[in-house]
Scaffold this active site. Structure first.
Site, PDB file in Angstrom:
ATOM      1  N   LYS A 223       0.838  -1.396  -0.018  1.00  0.00           N
ATOM      2  CA  LYS A 223      -0.005   0.047   0.193  1.00  0.00           C
ATOM      3  C   LYS A 223       1.112   1.244   0.055  1.00  0.00           C
ATOM      4  O   LYS A 223       2.020   1.031   0.429  1.00  0.00           O
ATOM      5  CB  LYS A 223      -1.020  -0.228   1.094  1.00  0.00           C
ATOM      6  N   ARG A 257      -2.778  -9.896   5.930  1.00  0.00           N
ATOM      7  CA  ARG A 257      -3.313 -10.118   4.549  1.00  0.00           C
ATOM      8  C   ARG A 257      -2.225  -9.379   3.443  1.00  0.00           C
ATOM      9  O   ARG A 257      -2.012  -8.286   3.552  1.00  0.00           O
ATOM     10  CB  ARG A 257      -4.545  -9.179   4.318  1.00  0.00           C
TER      11      ARG A 257
HETATM   12  N1  LIG Z   1      -9.820  -6.786   5.692  1.00  0.00           N
HETATM   13  C1  LIG Z   1      -9.119  -6.181   4.776  1.00  0.00           C
HETATM   14  N2  LIG Z   1      -9.492  -6.228   3.376  1.00  0.00           N
HETATM   15  C2  LIG Z   1      -8.793  -5.734   2.408  1.00  0.00           C
HETATM   16  N3  LIG Z   1      -8.905  -5.603   1.100  1.00  0.00           N
HETATM   17  C3  LIG Z   1      -8.192  -4.718   0.531  1.00  0.00           C
HETATM   18  S1  LIG Z   1      -8.086  -4.372  -1.064  1.00  0.00           S
HETATM   19  C4  LIG Z   1      -6.794  -2.884  -1.036  1.00  0.00           C
HETATM   20  C5  LIG Z   1      -7.552  -1.511  -1.687  1.00  0.00           C
HETATM   21  C6  LIG Z   1      -6.412  -0.551  -1.536  1.00  0.00           C
HETATM   22  C7  LIG Z   1      -5.289  -0.760  -2.153  1.00  0.00           C
HETATM   23  C8  LIG Z   1      -4.350   0.403  -2.039  1.00  0.00           C
HETATM   24  C9  LIG Z   1      -4.652   1.521  -1.006  1.00  0.00           C
HETATM   25  S2  LIG Z   1      -3.623   2.709  -0.660  1.00  0.00           S
HETATM   26  N4  LIG Z   1      -4.099   4.344  -0.919  1.00  0.00           N
HETATM   27  O1  LIG Z   1      -3.283   2.872   0.931  1.00  0.00           O
HETATM   28  O2  LIG Z   1      -2.469   2.612  -1.409  1.00  0.00           O
HETATM   29  C10 LIG Z   1      -5.929   1.568  -0.461  1.00  0.00           C
HETATM   30  C11 LIG Z   1      -6.629   0.371  -0.514  1.00  0.00           C
HETATM   31  N5  LIG Z   1      -7.228  -4.091   1.762  1.00  0.00           N
HETATM   32  C12 LIG Z   1      -7.865  -4.613   2.832  1.00  0.00           C
HETATM   33  C13 LIG Z   1      -7.551  -4.682   4.255  1.00  0.00           C
HETATM   34  O3  LIG Z   1      -6.509  -3.718   4.761  1.00  0.00           O
HETATM   35  N6  LIG Z   1      -8.181  -5.204   5.002  1.00  0.00           N
END
Ligand SMILES: Nc1nc2[nH]c(SCCc3ccc(S(N)(=O)=O)cc3)nc2c(=O)[nH]1
Length: 280
Positions: A223, A257
């Site tokens: 991320k 995860r």
């Molecule tokens: N329980 C749980 N499920 C999840 N599913 C996802 S998908 C990730 C989507 C995403 C990618 C990148 C950024 S960023 N702006 O921080 O780079 C944000 C969100 N993540 C999680 C998480 O953490 N927990």
């Protein structure tokens, strides 16, 4: 124990955190035949993760990265359901990463073991769909919606506000008759948080676990917070992501995860070997 469908995951074994492998179902990238189909790709990736020592496989049809357009219900079902049925007897708990109650319903019919809801079961009907099952429920905090959540995230007290939300959703689930041993919490790194918010949550993960008295899932792999700290682009964030997994482990997370299963399993095994056996 965390009751997870057909599985019961030990929560105080004092062992390393469980590794949840990310299985993103992307549409056929090769439509000219002669290449793997979406399903074949997904099953091959799942097989590799199992060989790499994954503990839970998290199946996601819709990307919830900031700014990505939502997927229709039909499209999401078409992507995830064949994979869930194909992996049903793979021997590992299967989790579905969705916020749509209709997808949750179909996944539960296919006996998925965990519902991983980035929206914390706020959608109308979500709690009703999941309450009469044994599936594990991951309640995650998100401020706003994926389309706009990273524009100007703001909190007066990010840890306190995230804790309050998780407690409020936990109370709603238990009020609906859902057993506490099915629930895990997740601060939702990157879901409406800037770098400082993410770091405050990471540094206070142990506090969240203690205050809510529930197992916690942490998802920081690749991320933007990793990018902000290391300066690396998304394809070069494995080492930083492993550092994040170790930080979450040190804070007492039950599940991490991740994208890079084999490497994270090894890193956590070595980390665990260096700890007092009683520590948990
Ligand atoms: N329980 C749980 N499920 C999840 N599913 C996802 S998908 C990730 C989507 C995403 C990618 C990148 C950024 S960023 N702006 O921080 O780079 C944000 C969100 N993540 C999680 C998480 O953490 N927990």
């Amino acid at each position: 124990y965390l009751q997870c469908g057909r599985f019961r995951l030990p929560t105080n074994s004092g062992k390393r955190p469980l590794v949840m492998g990310i299985l993103n179902i992307t549409p056929d990238s090769f439509s000219d035949g002669g290449h793997f189909s979406t399903l074949e790709f997904a099953l091959s990736h799942a097989e590799q993760m199992i060989a790499d020592g994954v503990d839970i496989i998290d199946i996601g049809g819709e990307s919830t990265r900031p700014g990505i357009a939502p997927l229709s219900l039909e499209q999401e079902l078409q992507r995830v359901m064949p994979v869930i049925y194909a992996l049903r007897d793979c021997g590992k708990p299967l989790s579905i990463d969705t916020y749509k109650p209709e997808v949750m319903r179909e996944a539960l019919i296919a006996e998925v073991d965990m519902i991983n809801d980035i929206n914390g079961f706020r959608a109308p009907g979500a709690i009703d769909v999941v309450k009469d099952s044994a599936a594990g429920l991951c309640v995650m905090h998100m401020q706003g919606q994926p389309q706009t959540m990273q524009q100007e995230p703001h909190y007066d007290d990010v840890v306190g506000e995230v804790a309050d939300f998780l407690r409020q959703q936990m109370d709603q689930l238990t009020a609906a008759g859902i057993a506490r041993d099915r629930i895990c919490i997740d601060p939702g790194f990157g879901f409406g948080k800037n770098l400082q918010h993410n770091l405050a949550l990471l540094r206070n993960t142990r506090r969240l676990i203690r205050e809510l008295d529930l197992p916690l899932l942490a998802g920081m792999s690749r991320k933007s917070m990793i990018g902000a700290i290391t300066g690396k682009p998304v394809e070069r964030r494995m080492a930083g992501s492993i550092g994040a997994a170790l930080a979450a482990a040190e804070q007492g997370a039950l599940i991490v995860r991740v994208h890079d299963v084999a490497e994270t399993v090894d890193a956590l095994d070595v980390w665990q070997a260096g700890r007092e056996p009683s520590g948990n």
